[in-house]
Design an enzyme around this catalytic site. Structure first.
Site, PDB file in Angstrom:
ATOM      1  N   ARG A  18       0.825  -1.206   0.000  1.00  0.00           N
ATOM      2  CA  ARG A  18       0.000   0.000   0.000  1.00  0.00           C
ATOM      3  C   ARG A  18       0.864   1.263   0.000  1.00  0.00           C
ATOM      4  O   ARG A  18       0.425   2.318  -0.421  1.00  0.00           O
ATOM      5  CB  ARG A  18      -0.884   0.040   1.262  1.00  0.00           C
ATOM      6  CG  ARG A  18      -1.942  -1.009   1.339  1.00  0.00           C
ATOM      7  CD  ARG A  18      -2.549  -1.088   2.734  1.00  0.00           C
ATOM      8  NE  ARG A  18      -3.139   0.143   3.226  1.00  0.00           N
ATOM      9  CZ  ARG A  18      -4.383   0.531   2.993  1.00  0.00           C
ATOM     10  NH1 ARG A  18      -5.184  -0.224   2.265  1.00  0.00           N
ATOM     11  NH2 ARG A  18      -4.841   1.659   3.488  1.00  0.00           N
ATOM     12  N   ARG A  20      -0.166   5.424  16.505  1.00  0.00           N
ATOM     13  CA  ARG A  20      -0.059   6.784  15.964  1.00  0.00           C
ATOM     14  C   ARG A  20      -0.775   7.784  16.843  1.00  0.00           C
ATOM     15  O   ARG A  20      -1.630   7.422  17.652  1.00  0.00           O
ATOM     16  CB  ARG A  20      -0.581   6.861  14.519  1.00  0.00           C
ATOM     17  CG  ARG A  20      -1.948   6.260  14.289  1.00  0.00           C
ATOM     18  CD  ARG A  20      -2.227   6.160  12.779  1.00  0.00           C
ATOM     19  NE  ARG A  20      -3.470   5.455  12.505  1.00  0.00           N
ATOM     20  CZ  ARG A  20      -3.871   5.037  11.312  1.00  0.00           C
ATOM     21  NH1 ARG A  20      -3.119   5.247  10.248  1.00  0.00           N
ATOM     22  NH2 ARG A  20      -5.015   4.410  11.155  1.00  0.00           N
ATOM     23  N   ASP A  28     -10.092   0.730   0.969  1.00  0.00           N
ATOM     24  CA  ASP A  28     -10.070   2.170   1.247  1.00  0.00           C
ATOM     25  C   ASP A  28     -11.430   2.742   0.872  1.00  0.00           C
ATOM     26  O   ASP A  28     -12.220   2.099   0.176  1.00  0.00           O
ATOM     27  CB  ASP A  28      -8.977   2.847   0.416  1.00  0.00           C
ATOM     28  CG  ASP A  28      -7.584   2.482   0.902  1.00  0.00           C
ATOM     29  OD1 ASP A  28      -7.434   2.216   2.108  1.00  0.00           O
ATOM     30  OD2 ASP A  28      -6.654   2.462   0.077  1.00  0.00           O
ATOM     31  N   ARG A  36       9.589   6.151  -3.101  1.00  0.00           N
ATOM     32  CA  ARG A  36       9.731   7.192  -4.116  1.00  0.00           C
ATOM     33  C   ARG A  36      11.119   7.825  -4.073  1.00  0.00           C
ATOM     34  O   ARG A  36      11.557   8.241  -3.006  1.00  0.00           O
ATOM     35  CB  ARG A  36       8.686   8.260  -3.776  1.00  0.00           C
ATOM     36  CG  ARG A  36       8.153   8.994  -4.939  1.00  0.00           C
ATOM     37  CD  ARG A  36       7.130  10.018  -4.499  1.00  0.00           C
ATOM     38  NE  ARG A  36       5.774   9.528  -4.403  1.00  0.00           N
ATOM     39  CZ  ARG A  36       4.954   9.818  -3.409  1.00  0.00           C
ATOM     40  NH1 ARG A  36       5.354  10.581  -2.407  1.00  0.00           N
ATOM     41  NH2 ARG A  36       3.715   9.359  -3.401  1.00  0.00           N
TER      42      ARG A  36
HETATM   43  N1  UDP Z   1       3.318   0.678   7.938  1.00  0.00           N
HETATM   44  C1  UDP Z   1       4.510   0.638   8.597  1.00  0.00           C
HETATM   45  N2  UDP Z   1       5.017   1.784   9.142  1.00  0.00           N
HETATM   46  C2  UDP Z   1       4.356   2.958   9.063  1.00  0.00           C
HETATM   47  C3  UDP Z   1       3.142   3.006   8.379  1.00  0.00           C
HETATM   48  C4  UDP Z   1       2.642   1.843   7.836  1.00  0.00           C
HETATM   49  O1  UDP Z   1       5.125  -0.411   8.725  1.00  0.00           O
HETATM   50  O2  UDP Z   1       4.861   3.970   9.606  1.00  0.00           O
HETATM   51  C5  UDP Z   1       2.802  -0.588   7.368  1.00  0.00           C
HETATM   52  C6  UDP Z   1       1.958  -1.339   8.400  1.00  0.00           C
HETATM   53  O3  UDP Z   1       2.122  -2.721   8.186  1.00  0.00           O
HETATM   54  C7  UDP Z   1       0.573  -0.896   8.029  1.00  0.00           C
HETATM   55  C8  UDP Z   1       0.658  -0.864   6.506  1.00  0.00           C
HETATM   56  O4  UDP Z   1       1.961  -0.349   6.274  1.00  0.00           O
HETATM   57  O5  UDP Z   1      -0.409  -1.808   8.494  1.00  0.00           O
HETATM   58  C9  UDP Z   1      -0.377  -0.031   5.815  1.00  0.00           C
HETATM   59  O6  UDP Z   1      -0.311   1.289   6.304  1.00  0.00           O
HETATM   60  P1  UDP Z   1      -1.487   2.342   6.073  1.00  0.00           P
HETATM   61  O7  UDP Z   1      -0.966   3.673   6.484  1.00  0.00           O
HETATM   62  O8  UDP Z   1      -1.995   2.184   4.706  1.00  0.00           O
HETATM   63  O9  UDP Z   1      -2.544   1.812   7.148  1.00  0.00           O
HETATM   64  P2  UDP Z   1      -3.975   2.391   7.626  1.00  0.00           P
HETATM   65  O10 UDP Z   1      -3.909   3.879   7.596  1.00  0.00           O
HETATM   66  O11 UDP Z   1      -4.988   1.782   6.715  1.00  0.00           O
HETATM   67  O12 UDP Z   1      -4.067   1.840   9.020  1.00  0.00           O
END
Ligand code: UDP
Length: 367
Positions: free
Chosen positions: A172, A280, A350, A176
Site C-alpha cells: 500500500r 499513531r 479504502d 519514491r
Molecule cells: N506501515 C509501517 N510503518 C508505518 C506506516 C505503515 O510499517 O509507519 C505498514 C503497516 O504494516 C501498516 C501498513 O503499512 O499496516 C499499511 O499502512 P497504512 O498507512 O496504509 O494503514 P492504515 O492507515 O490503513 O491503518
C-alpha cells in the site's frame, strides 16, 4: 408488495452510496444502523469546533475521476495532502519512504545514492521471491528502513509477526526517489470541507434512516419488510459464526482536548517502536487547517477483536482467507442479499474502493 425494495443494514459508505443510487432510481430504501449516528467509521464528532475522526483518521484519495466527481457532487473537498511522520526512538522521519526519509536515515542526497544503498541491502538479504510482509518490505526498501519504520509498527498494528502477514499490506505504501512526502500516488486527494458527516448527510438526503436499530435484534421482522437486503456488517456474524470467527484487528482510541493551538504540527505521527503501545497520534484540526485556540489529539492503540468490540481491519492471512472461502460458499447461495463494504466483503478496502464497489453493484442491478 413489500414496504421496501431494499433494507440496507449499515449506514456507512457502502450503505449510503447504495441507498443514494437506488433512491435516485426510484427504489424504496430503508437504511438502519445499530449506532446512534450514520457514517460508519467515517463519522466525526465535533468537539471544540474540530471534526474528530472518531474511528481513526480517514483521508480520501482516488485515481478515478468519476469517483472524485461523485463525492464532490455531495460536498466540496479541500486540498489536504497526507504527509505523516514516523517517530522512532525520538527521531522524526518523513513518510512514505522517499528521498527525505533516505536523507534522514543515511545522509544520502541523490536518488542514485539512495538507490544504491537500498539495492545493496536487498542484495545482502538474499530475498528474491518475497513470501510474506517482512520479505516484501525488505525487498522494497532494505533492512534499515524495515527495522526502523516497518517492523515495530506492523507487529503492533496486526498483533502478528511480520513473517506471518500477507505482502499486499506493505505494498500500500509508495517508495519514491523524489523529495515528496505525499503518502498517496493518487491524482485526487482531500478531506470534505466541514467534515465527513457532510458527505454522508448528502448521500442520505431525503432517505429513510433509522439509527439505534440492530439488525440482529429483529432480523426476521426487518427482513420481511424488503425484497432485498444490503448487508454491510461483519460477514461471519450474518451466518452466526457457524464456521468460526473471522479475525479482525480492533482499535482503542484515547482522545484528549489540549489547551494549546498546535500540538505536533502535522495530522499524524506514527510511532514505529514496538515498545510504545500506540501506533499513531492524530491531531485532527490539521485535516482541515483548523485555527481553533484548542486542539484534540488521539492516541490509537491496536488490539485483537473480541465480541463486543468494533472490528476495523480484516486480517486477510491464509488461515482467515480459508475461512472466508467457506463463508463465500454461503454468500453465493443467497438470492436476495448483497454483501458490501470492508466488513461484509472482509477486505482491507479504502474509502474510494468501497464507493467504487457500491456504484458498480447498483449500476449492474439497475440495468
Ligand atoms: N506501515 C509501517 N510503518 C508505518 C506506516 C505503515 O510499517 O509507519 C505498514 C503497516 O504494516 C501498516 C501498513 O503499512 O499496516 C499499511 O499502512 P497504512 O498507512 O496504509 O494503514 P492504515 O492507515 O490503513 O491503518
Amino acid at each position: 408488495m413489500k414496504q421496501y425494495d431494499f433494507l440496507i443494514v449499515g449506514a456507512g459508505l457502502y450503505g449510503a452510496v447504495f441507498a443514494r443510487e437506488m433512491t435516485d432510481a426510484d427504489k424504496r430504501c430503508l437504511v438502519i444502523d445499530k449506532r446512534n449516528n450514520t457514517g460508519g467509521n467515517v463519522y466525526c464528532d465535533k468537539i471544540e469546533g474540530i471534526n474528530v475522526h472518531s474511528y481513526g483518521p480517514h483521508i480520501f484519495h482516488t485515481n478515478d475521476k468519476s469517483i472524485w466527481d461523485y463525492v464532490n457532487s455531495f460536498v466540496e473537498f479541500n486540498n489536504f495532502r497526507y504527509s505523516p511522520l514516523a517517530d522512532y526512538k525520538g527521531h522524526l522521519y518523513n513518510l512514505p519512504f522517499n528521498m527525505n526519509t533516505f536523507y534522514q536515515l543515511w545522509g544520502v542526497k541523490t536518488p542514485s545514492e539512495a538507490n544504491e544503498k537500498i539495492r545493496d541491502q536487498v542484495k545482502k538479504s538474499g530475498i528474491i521471491h518475497p513470501k510474506n510482509l517482512e520479505e516484501q518490505a525488505i525487498s522494497m526498501v532494505g533492512i534499515d528502513i524495515y527495522k526502523t519504520l516497518i517492523k515495530g509498527y506492523t507487529e503492533k498494528q496486526w498483533g502478528r509477526k511480520a513473517t506471518e502477514l500477507p505482502q499486499f499490506i506493505i505494498k500500500r505504501l509508495p517508495v519514491r526517489f523524489a523529495f515528496d512526502n505525499n503518502y498517496f500516488n493518487d491524482k485526487y486527494q482531500g478531506i470534505p470541507i466541514g467534515g465527513y458527516n457532510n458527505l454522508i448527510d448528502g448521500l442520505l438526503k431525503n432517505i429513510e434512516v433509522k439509527t439505534n436499530v440492530d439488525f440482529f435484534n429483529s432480523r426476521e421482522e426487518l427482513s420481511k419488510q424488503a425484497d432485498c437486503i444490503i448487508y454491510t456488517g461483519k460477514l461471519d456474524e450474518f451466518y452466526n459464526y457457524q464456521y468460526g470467527y473471522l479475525e479482525y484487528r480492533s482499535l482503542r482510541f484515547d482522545h484528549k482536548v489540549l489547551d494549546i493551538p498546535n500540538y505536533q504540527g502535522v495530522a499524524v505521527i506514527n510511532s514505529t517502536e514496538v515498545e510504545i503501545p500506540h501506533t499513531r497520534i492524530v491531531e485532527h484540526k490539521h485535516f482541515e487547517f483548523g485555527v481553533q485556540p484548542t486542539t484534540i489529539i488521539t492516541k490509537e492503540y491496536p488490539e485483537e477483536w473480541t465480541p463486543g468490540k468494533e472490528a476495523y481491519y480484516p486480517i486477510n492471512d491464509e488461515k482467515n482467507n480459508r475461512k472466508l472461502k467457506k463463508y463465500m460458499e454461503l454468500v453465493n447461495q443467497e438470492n436476495n442479499v448483497v454483501f458490501g463494504g470492508r466488513l461484509a466483503e472482509y477486505r482491507y478496502y479504502d474509502m474510494h474502493q468501497v464507493i467504487g464497489s457500491a456504484l458498480k453493484k447498483t449500476k449492474s442491478m439497475i440495468k
